[in-house]
Design an enzyme around this catalytic site. Structure first.
Site, PDB file in Angstrom:
ATOM      1  N   ASP A  70      -0.551   6.223 -10.019  1.00 58.37           N
ATOM      2  CA  ASP A  70      -1.000   4.894  -9.600  1.00 58.37           C
ATOM      3  C   ASP A  70      -0.211   3.873 -10.406  1.00 58.37           C
ATOM      4  OD1 ASP A  70      -3.344   4.968  -7.709  1.00 58.37           O
ATOM      5  OD2 ASP A  70      -4.092   6.327  -9.235  1.00 58.37           O
ATOM      6  N   ARG A  78      -0.022   3.466 -15.100  1.00 59.83           N
ATOM      7  CA  ARG A  78      -0.153   4.720 -15.828  1.00 59.83           C
ATOM      8  C   ARG A  78       1.017   4.890 -16.806  1.00 59.83           C
ATOM      9  NH1 ARG A  78      -4.357   3.575 -14.190  1.00 59.83           N
ATOM     10  NH2 ARG A  78      -5.580   4.626 -12.570  1.00 59.83           N
ATOM     11  N   ARG A 140      -5.435  -6.818  -7.428  1.00 59.95           N
ATOM     12  CA  ARG A 140      -4.600  -5.739  -6.896  1.00 59.95           C
ATOM     13  C   ARG A 140      -4.058  -6.069  -5.500  1.00 59.95           C
ATOM     14  NH1 ARG A 140      -8.324  -0.661  -7.079  1.00 59.95           N
ATOM     15  NH2 ARG A 140      -6.365   0.457  -6.750  1.00 59.95           N
ATOM     16  N   HIS A 171      -5.786   0.653   0.795  1.00 56.13           N
ATOM     17  CA  HIS A 171      -6.692   1.765   1.056  1.00 56.13           C
ATOM     18  C   HIS A 171      -7.121   1.633   2.507  1.00 56.13           C
ATOM     19  CE1 HIS A 171      -7.039   0.649  -3.247  1.00 56.13           C
ATOM     20  NE2 HIS A 171      -7.182   1.943  -3.467  1.00 56.13           N
ATOM     21  N   HIS A 183     -15.759   3.650  -6.206  1.00 60.15           N
ATOM     22  CA  HIS A 183     -15.840   4.713  -7.202  1.00 60.15           C
ATOM     23  C   HIS A 183     -17.289   5.131  -7.432  1.00 60.15           C
ATOM     24  CE1 HIS A 183     -11.826   3.115  -8.156  1.00 60.15           C
ATOM     25  NE2 HIS A 183     -11.573   4.312  -8.637  1.00 60.15           N
ATOM     26  N   ASP A 254      -7.998   9.180  -0.751  1.00 60.43           N
ATOM     27  CA  ASP A 254      -8.297   8.701  -2.092  1.00 60.43           C
ATOM     28  C   ASP A 254      -8.971   9.858  -2.835  1.00 60.43           C
ATOM     29  OD1 ASP A 254      -8.509   7.019  -4.272  1.00 60.43           O
ATOM     30  OD2 ASP A 254      -9.433   5.369  -3.169  1.00 60.43           O
TER      31      ASP A 254
END
Length: 502
Positions: A70, A78, A140, A171, A183, A254
């Protein structure tokens, strides 16, 4: 009919715990595994070279393995998980609205990924941030207008893929109009097909037209289309994405470990449902996958025996993933072009972050001053993780930090005491303060004692200019290191020299 384990492995993207690849995942790579997803847990403090410790051993087991990160820039990174991204994220790039710059930033990200042996970028977010209080998308997203998000999504895809790193639109079919973080719970979006066409789908169409190699589904439910989450919905994956939008590349899920999926379906049940819906590559999540792979294999075999999944569908998925692996094979891409540096040698991420700053009543300092900082240390969402943010590090590196203090979430506002006015200027660092009553209360208390303070908000900037008389605020449009350095330059009057990443 028995499924060849290598055929099932070819549709799976698990993770492992720790830094160096575990023996079990090296064996799985040798047994046909599609690839590996790396998460923040694979980037402990003090970690050494990613290529030497991680991607090198993985590629020794399987040279064409997909290795995914990601790497969105800005808040979600990351590669720079322990220091903050050297590239601004989508909100900053959308505000600048220079598609050539977005493409250059994406190419710089691809260069960084490729140099570390990563060939699948789980970005860009193609979500239109149509709900300002969205708890998971926010900075984002490139913005709240479909046309804006569409053109920058396409530019990002082109920048990543011209350097041989596969882009992933996410997404699908759009996470921008949610009140819930997927999440932790399943968001419901009240969209019909006409609304999707008008708001959410244009960026995905643009990214697909630009040649995006992959699309990631979101764990969101559009009840007017289907009662199932998009990841598990044939109507959405096959009907909407494949048949209506014409996507011919890989469809990723995902992470299945996200609560609304794994709690109801489990890893095996969700993997089977996703494959049956039309997904090709199943992302299991950050949980160590050693015990998850057998569960998925057993569930796939049971579904084949029952007839709820066909071997032809699994083979089709594996074939698409194999095509992606071939395209992204580092050996094939060894001669791909590199990103050209900007004239003058300025890091493109810092150039973009400087252009994205929005200053209300905060002129650029000209005296090289030292600043005191107070950071309201709010927690980030799970997509961001524990990446550090704030102004302390860049101000310190610029020689412009007088003192730094963190205020823990929930601290009684009246107990927060700022440095005296005579000690120098004060910057109070927040993130999306307008959406957080606690941050607003602390700011009010601090302003009562220090009316001269400057607020530095590292979250969303307002869509419209602030009114005259509003408190002095510098909006960075993201909390990455590049955003922080640009703000530190503005407030101190000092200029960053050299690269951002050392």
């Amino acid at each position: 009919m028995r499924a060849d384990p290598a055929l099932v492995n070819a549709c799976l993207l698990p993770a492992y715990a720790g830094r160096s690849p575990a023996d079990w995942i090296l064996r799985a790579a040798d047994e046909g595994l599609a690839g590996v997803a790396l998460f923040g847990t694979n980037f402990p403090p003090g970690a050494g070279s990613l290529r030497e410790e991680v991607t090198g051993p993985l590629r020794a087991a399987r040279p064409d393995l997909l290795i995914a990160l990601d790497e969105e820039g800005g808040d979600v990174t990351r590669l720079d998980y322990r220091r903050g991204s050297v590239h601004p994220g989508n909100h900053a790039l959308g505000a600048v609205d220079d598609v050539a710059l977005t493409r250059r930033v994406a190419a710089a990200i691809a260069r960084d990924l490729r140099s570390e042996g990563v060939n699948l970028c789980l970005a860009p977010c193609a979500d239109v941030n149509s709900r300002p209080d969205n708890p998971i998308i926010g900075v984002r997203s490139f913005g709240d207008r479909p046309d804006l998000v569409a053109r920058h999504t396409a530019a990002c895809v082109e920048g990543l893929q011209e350097l041989g790193v596969a882009a992933t639109l996410k997404h699908f079919p759009g996470h921008g109009d949610t009140r819930t973080d997927s999440h932790s719970a399943l968001p419901d979006i009240d969209r019909d097909t006409a609304s999707l066409d008008a708001v959410d789908l244009p960026p995905f169409r643009a990214g697909i037209t630009a040649g995006a190699k992959a699309v990631m589904t979101g764990h969101i439910r559009l009840s007017r289309l289907d009662g199932l989450p998009a990841t598990l919905s044939r109507r959405i994956v096959t009907g909407l994405l494949r048949e209506r939008l014409g996507h011919r590349g890989v469809v990723l899920t995902d992470a299945l470990e996200m609560a609304p999926i794994v709690r109801r379906w489990g890893y095996g049940g969700a993997a089977v449902a996703a494959l049956a819906a039309g997904a090709d590559l199943v992302v299991l999540g950050a949980t160590d996958g050693e015990k998850l792979l057998p569960e998925v294999h057993d569930a796939v075999q049971e579904a084949l025996d029952r007839g709820t999944l066909t071997l032809e569908r699994v083979a089709e998925a594996a074939c698409r993933v194999a095509s992606l692996r071939a395209w992204a094979d580092p050996a094939r891409r060894a001669g791909a072009p590199d990103a050209a540096p900007l004239s003058g040698g300025a890091p493109v991420g810092l150039v973009a972050a400087r252009r994205a700053l929005l200053a209300h009543g905060v002129p650029r300092a000209a005296d090289g001053r030292r600043l005191h900082t107070v950071r309201l240390a709010t927690a980030a969402n799970l997509a961001v993780g524990e990446t550090p943010w704030g102004l302390d590090a860049p101000l310190r590196d610029l020689g412009a930090l007088a003192s730094a203090a963190d205020v823990a979430p929930g601290t009684e506002p009246g107990t927060v005491v700022p440095p005296p006015a005579g000690d120098g200027p004060l910057a109070v660092v927040v993130r999306d303060a307008e959406r957080d009553p606690w941050q607003r209360a602390v700011l009010r208390a601090l302003r009562a004692r220090r009316p001269d303070l400057v607020t530095v908000d590292m979250g969303l900037a307002p869509a419209r200019p602030l009114p005259d008389g509003a408190p002095a605020t510098l909006f960075t449009r993201g909390a990455g290191l590049a955003n922080a350095v640009a703000a530190a330059e503005h407030l101190s009057g000092r200029t960053w020299r050299g690269p951002l990443r050392t």
